[in-house]
Motif scaffolding. Structure first.
Motif, PDB file in Angstrom:
ATOM      1  N   ILE A 185       0.834  -1.205   0.000  1.00 54.34           N
ATOM      2  CA  ILE A 185       0.000   0.000   0.000  1.00 54.34           C
ATOM      3  C   ILE A 185       0.867   1.251   0.000  1.00 54.34           C
ATOM      4  O   ILE A 185       0.591   2.216  -0.720  1.00 54.34           O
ATOM      5  CB  ILE A 185      -0.992  -0.002   1.199  1.00 54.34           C
ATOM      6  N   ARG A 214       3.940   1.527  -1.110  1.00 56.16           N
ATOM      7  CA  ARG A 214       4.585   1.678  -2.418  1.00 56.16           C
ATOM      8  C   ARG A 214       3.591   2.228  -3.421  1.00 56.16           C
ATOM      9  O   ARG A 214       3.940   3.046  -4.281  1.00 56.16           O
ATOM     10  CB  ARG A 214       5.116   0.333  -2.904  1.00 56.16           C
ATOM     11  N   ALA A 215       2.337   1.764  -3.309  1.00 56.63           N
ATOM     12  CA  ALA A 215       1.320   2.261  -4.242  1.00 56.63           C
ATOM     13  C   ALA A 215       1.105   3.758  -4.023  1.00 56.63           C
ATOM     14  O   ALA A 215       0.900   4.504  -4.982  1.00 56.63           O
ATOM     15  CB  ALA A 215       0.016   1.504  -4.067  1.00 56.63           C
ATOM     16  N   GLU A 231       3.346   5.949  -3.070  1.00 59.80           N
ATOM     17  CA  GLU A 231       4.437   6.680  -3.709  1.00 59.80           C
ATOM     18  C   GLU A 231       4.346   6.601  -5.226  1.00 59.80           C
ATOM     19  O   GLU A 231       4.663   7.546  -5.930  1.00 59.80           O
ATOM     20  CB  GLU A 231       5.785   6.156  -3.211  1.00 59.80           C
ATOM     21  N   ALA A 232       3.913   5.435  -5.725  1.00 53.00           N
ATOM     22  CA  ALA A 232       3.755   5.291  -7.169  1.00 53.00           C
ATOM     23  C   ALA A 232       2.681   6.253  -7.674  1.00 53.00           C
ATOM     24  O   ALA A 232       2.816   6.869  -8.726  1.00 53.00           O
ATOM     25  CB  ALA A 232       3.385   3.856  -7.517  1.00 53.00           C
ATOM     26  N   ARG A 275       1.982   9.114  -6.426  1.00 52.44           N
ATOM     27  CA  ARG A 275       2.591  10.434  -6.474  1.00 52.44           C
ATOM     28  C   ARG A 275       3.411  10.597  -7.747  1.00 52.44           C
ATOM     29  O   ARG A 275       3.408  11.650  -8.370  1.00 52.44           O
ATOM     30  CB  ARG A 275       3.485  10.616  -5.236  1.00 52.44           C
ATOM     31  N   GLU A 276       4.078   9.519  -8.149  1.00 51.37           N
ATOM     32  CA  GLU A 276       4.943   9.606  -9.318  1.00 51.37           C
ATOM     33  C   GLU A 276       4.140   9.642 -10.612  1.00 51.37           C
ATOM     34  O   GLU A 276       4.448  10.419 -11.504  1.00 51.37           O
ATOM     35  CB  GLU A 276       5.911   8.423  -9.337  1.00 51.37           C
ATOM     36  N   ASP A 277       3.158   8.737 -10.750  1.00 53.52           N
ATOM     37  CA  ASP A 277       2.400   8.690 -11.993  1.00 53.52           C
ATOM     38  C   ASP A 277       1.101   7.913 -11.798  1.00 53.52           C
ATOM     39  O   ASP A 277       1.108   6.696 -11.678  1.00 53.52           O
ATOM     40  CB  ASP A 277       3.234   8.030 -13.103  1.00 53.52           C
ATOM     41  N   ALA A 320       0.061   5.507 -14.864  1.00 49.65           N
ATOM     42  CA  ALA A 320       0.818   4.255 -14.879  1.00 49.65           C
ATOM     43  C   ALA A 320       0.284   3.312 -13.810  1.00 49.65           C
ATOM     44  O   ALA A 320       0.184   2.109 -14.031  1.00 49.65           O
ATOM     45  CB  ALA A 320       2.293   4.545 -14.657  1.00 49.65           C
ATOM     46  N   CYS A 321      -0.083   3.855 -12.654  1.00 50.13           N
ATOM     47  CA  CYS A 321      -0.653   3.029 -11.588  1.00 50.13           C
ATOM     48  C   CYS A 321      -1.874   2.280 -12.075  1.00 50.13           C
ATOM     49  O   CYS A 321      -2.030   1.092 -11.835  1.00 50.13           O
ATOM     50  CB  CYS A 321      -1.067   3.900 -10.403  1.00 50.13           C
ATOM     51  N   ILE A 355      -3.771  -1.023 -10.298  1.00 43.96           N
ATOM     52  CA  ILE A 355      -3.936  -0.476  -8.950  1.00 43.96           C
ATOM     53  C   ILE A 355      -5.194   0.379  -8.921  1.00 43.96           C
ATOM     54  O   ILE A 355      -5.351   1.292  -9.736  1.00 43.96           O
ATOM     55  CB  ILE A 355      -2.704   0.354  -8.549  1.00 43.96           C
ATOM     56  N   LYS A 380       8.807  13.075  -7.728  1.00 46.61           N
ATOM     57  CA  LYS A 380       7.819  14.070  -8.120  1.00 46.61           C
ATOM     58  C   LYS A 380       7.014  14.486  -6.905  1.00 46.61           C
ATOM     59  O   LYS A 380       7.013  13.826  -5.873  1.00 46.61           O
ATOM     60  CB  LYS A 380       6.911  13.469  -9.183  1.00 46.61           C
TER      61      LYS A 380
END
Ligand SMILES: Nc1ncnc2c1ncn2[C@@H]1O[C@H](COP(=O)(O)OP(=O)(O)O)[C@@H](O)[C@H]1O
Ligand SMILES: [Mg+2]
Lengths: 292, 462
Positions: free
Chosen positions: B305, B307-308, B310-311, B313-315, B318-319, B324, B458
């Motif tokens: 969760i 990691r998701a 942070e992912a 936040r990044e994109d 893509a998630c 996700i 990001k």
């Protein structure tokens, strides 16, 4: 070109039927039908603005098509109508994963973390939706270990082991492309959709990419590929669909498509004299494989 | 050679003087109306004005001399140092860290554990009150709030400008449930957290479809709505009067800190009566709560969760392509952050013994967010440092009596704390645009754990 009546053949994994997508007044895709066979590499080609990315976005749930039906049948026989699924379910339930024309990595996460995020759903379940994982139960620990092993496998496949602990944003362009493919594969898809994976790669990187894509196919994952680089298309694809202005103009084996005058005209159709030249050459039979 | 440097020197001085005078002129123009002229109401309630030339002169002088010194001395000094470093070939980034830096966290924790006793040793029983309460507890509350908000803003990249709403929900949950049902602190603490988390989900559900500026504006509005409800729902919340006489926390029901109670802590242990024991007790509670927040954040970051988040936040796109569910992922971030806000709120209510809507204004949200941004989004250490600097700095301002001699007896330094905040923000953002700690610790590694430079991470769009 009405294939709406054809039934799903047993070995086709994806069937697109009478797909249309309208943006305001623009018909980006117009009554498009094609199939992708299980275990094959299907290429979707066409000039810029032909609507290839739009087809991908419809398949992977980022756009809702104006009309048409997209059916995906999984290995276990279950069928899904992709246009009815929510975007994340297309990956989670139907097993379709994709890459993007403009690479979308988690650039602030490391290469390894990128591959772990891709295994989110498996790990979520193993961690009892976080609660059991917080308590440090062994089920989650084992799953986390397995996830790292899977990531490691794909790192090796994509030739990225040495960069595993570096931020994804720090990789070269070619490596980023490979990482995006590896990340998509970590979700365990049955159909992998790649949007111009060879764009911007140098010849050497392009070659390693071909090897990677073939390896993916040989493992049993079907591929749907948008490509500009004809050498990649002709070399690795089993089946080619050609789009122009949102419509299918040709469909068949690479050899068939390559010699289709309509395709040649469309593909190089920017300047009229160039088309004539090509047709002339074609008539004389001096066009070589892969030069178109 | 000597001639040229001399020439350079005098040229530099001329330039510094020129720039100093220029800065003074600009300051004069800017502050002439702001500072030079003051309006006030006289006895007849009429608006009249008077001049403050002295103060204006101070402002102008500070600007002019500051610019002169910067251009004439500080900048050449820094430049020559950089040049010397480049010449000697020593890289600016060196891997070797001192003992203090490698063991910073342990040292900080030991210091915090000893802090109340140290304060008592140095300043005596009553004297330590100020240091334990105003500095210790106050800073730790903000550390906890900022760490809670960090989950939402720093990890998930969702810009939440109404975080104080959850702080308010926690505080009022404690105040109301304790007043009506007489529940104890130890029961209400988790309940307040859960209630705030539920509010996070309820508010988050409609809000989290929005992204970027829209999300920021709507969360800001929700923060204000909660405050307005607290003000206007007088039957329950007693409006602007607030709720007073809130029950104190007890030592797990064994000892009480109420002066009249038979099991009063000081009485049982035969100590002289003082409120300092309660403050020390509260200090350790909030310290434990902070540690809990840090522990959960660190653990969650290594879970799927986290990691998701942070992912996300990044994109975000893509998630979604990776299967996700971004809506539930955002909701969990929002709710988890809200829950810690709720814990902090219930602690706040127990500490103050009084809650009113005035404690939950937008400014609080802004301060908490400023701490997160200054510290470095996502970094627990950086945020804690930022909280110490900002909140501790505010408290220090109160202590600066000598400023009255400079600016006159009416000068109340703490009124200028926002100026200080803004100034600190500008300075930090100029020199460390990613906050005090701009790097990111990866959550998993194959061979070695390398910090990720802030230039790759990001801030999120939502
Ligand atoms: N979101 C959108 N809104 C409006 N028009 C779009 C959108 N996406 C694509 N288009 C239009 O649809 C057409 C096909 O675009 P695209 O699918 O990206 O082409 P290709 O990938 O084949 O180069 C283009 O004319 C493009 O401008
Ligand atoms: Mg495209």
């Amino acid at each position: 070109m009405t294939t709406g009546t054809t039934t799903m053949t047993k070995d086709s994994i994806l069937k697109v039927e009478r797909l249309s997508m309208k943006f305001g007044g623009l018909m980006a895709i117009n009554d498009l039908s094609f199939e992708a066979k299980r275990g094959e590499i299907t290429a979707l080609i066409g000039p810029n603005g032909a609507g290839k990315t739009t087809v991908f976005n419809c398949i992977t749930g980022f756009y809702k098509p104006t009309m048409g039906m997209i059916t995906l049948s999984r290995d276990n026989g279950k069928e899904f109508l992709l246009e009815r699924l929510r975007d994340f379910e297309i990956n989670k339930v139907a097993g379709v994963s994709r890459t993007f024309q403009n690479i979308r990595l988690f650039s602030g996460l490391t290469v390894l973390e990128n591959l772990l995020v891709a295994q989110h759903n498996v790990l979520m379940k193993a961690s009892g939706f976080t609660i059991l994982g917080l308590l440090g139960l062994p089920t989650y620990k084992n799953a986390a270990k397995a996830a790292i092993e899977k990531a490691q496998y794909w790192l090796e496949m994509a030739d990225l082991v040495d960069r595993a602990d570096d931020p994804a944003g720090d990789l070269s362009y070619g490596a980023q492309r490979r990482l995006e493919i590896a990340r998509a594969m970590c979700t365990g898809p049955e159909l992998l959709c790649l949007d111009e994976p060879a764009a911007g790669l140098n010849p050497k990187e392009s070659l390693t990419l071909n090897t990677l894509l073939r390896a993916i196919r040989d493992q049993g994952t079907s591929l749907l590929l948008i490509e500009h680089d004809m050498s990649v298309v002709m070399e690795i694809s089993d089946h080619v669909v050609v789009l122009e202005y949102g419509q299918k103009i040709s469909d068949g084996t690479p050899d068939h498509v390559k010699n289709d005058p309509k395709v040649i005209a469309a593909y190089l159709g920017v300047e009229d004299d160039e088309v004539e030249e090509i047709e002339e050459k074609l008539d004389k039979g001096i066009i070589e494989e892969g030069t178109v | 050679m000597a001639y040229t440097t001399e020439n350079n020197q005098s040229g530099l001085m001329a330039k510094a003087v020129k720039e100093g005078i220029f800065a003074g002129l600009i300051a004069f123009g800017m502050f002439l109306l702001f500072v030079g002229i003051e309006t006030y109401q006289d006895i007849n309630n009429q608006l009249v004005w008077r001049t403050r030339w002295g103060l204006l002169a101070v402002f102008v002088a500070v600007a002019a001399i500051g610019r002169f010194v910067t251009v004439g001395f500080i900048k050449p000094h820094l430049d020559s140092r950089k040049l010397a470093k480049a010449k000697s070939g020593v890289l600016e980034i060196s891997d070797e860290k001192g003992f203090f830096r490698t063991h910073f966290l342990k040292i900080a924790l030991v210091f915090l554990l000893c802090y109340p006793f140290l304060a008592m040793l140095i300043f005596g029983r009553q004297g330590s009150l100020k240091y334990v309460d105003n500095f210790g507890i106050q800073i730790l509350i903000y550390v906890m709030l900022a760490w809670g908000l960090n989950i939402v803003v720093g990890l998930a990249g969702l810009l939440d400008l109404g975080y104080v709403a959850f702080y308010a929900v926690g505080a009022y949950s404690y105040a109301l449930l304790s007043a009506h049902f007489g529940f104890s602190f130890w029961l209400l603490l988790p309940m307040a957290g859960i209630l705030a988390g539920l509010w996070g989900i309820i508010l988050g559900f409609p809000v989290l479809r929005l992204r970027g500026d829209y999300l920021a504006i709507v969360t800001l509005a929700f923060g204000e709505i909660i405050r307005l409800v607290l003000i206007n729902w007088t039957d329950v919340t007693r409006g602007t009067f607030g709720i007073s006489g809130i029950e104190k926390a007890t030592f797990f029901g064994i000892w009480s800190f109420d002066a009249g109670a038979p099991n009063n802590f000081a009485k049982v242990w035969g100590l002289p009566t003082s409120s300092v024991y309660y403050k020390m007790f509260l200090f350790y509670i909030i310290l434990a709560l902070c540690m809990l927040t840090a522990y959960v954040t660190i653990r969650l970051r290594r879970m799927p969760i986290g990691r998701a988040w942070e992912a996300l936040r990044e994109d975000e796109i893509a998630c979604r392509s990776l299967g996700i569910n971004t809506v539930t992922t955002k909701l969990t971030a929002f709710a988890t952050g809200a829950m810690f806000g709720g814990f902090a709120g219930s602690f706040f209510a127990a500490r103050q013994g009084f809650v009113s809507p005035e404690s939950f204004v937008f400014l609080e949200s802004a301060v908490i967010l400023a701490i997160v941004v200054l510290g470095g989004m996502g970094s627990l250490t950086g945020i804690a440092i930022a909280a110490v600097v900002m909140v501790g700095g505010t408290e220090l301002l109160r202590e600066m009596e000598f400023l009255k001699h400079v600016f006159g007896p009416d000068f109340t330094p703490e009124l200028y704390r926002m100026l200080l905040f803004g100034l600190a923000m500008i300075i930090v953002m100029l020199f460390k645009p990613r906050g005090f700690v701009g790097t990111r610790e990866p959550t998993a590694f194959l061979k070695e754990r390398k910090a990720v430079s802030g230039s790759f991470t990001k801030e999120g769009h939502g």
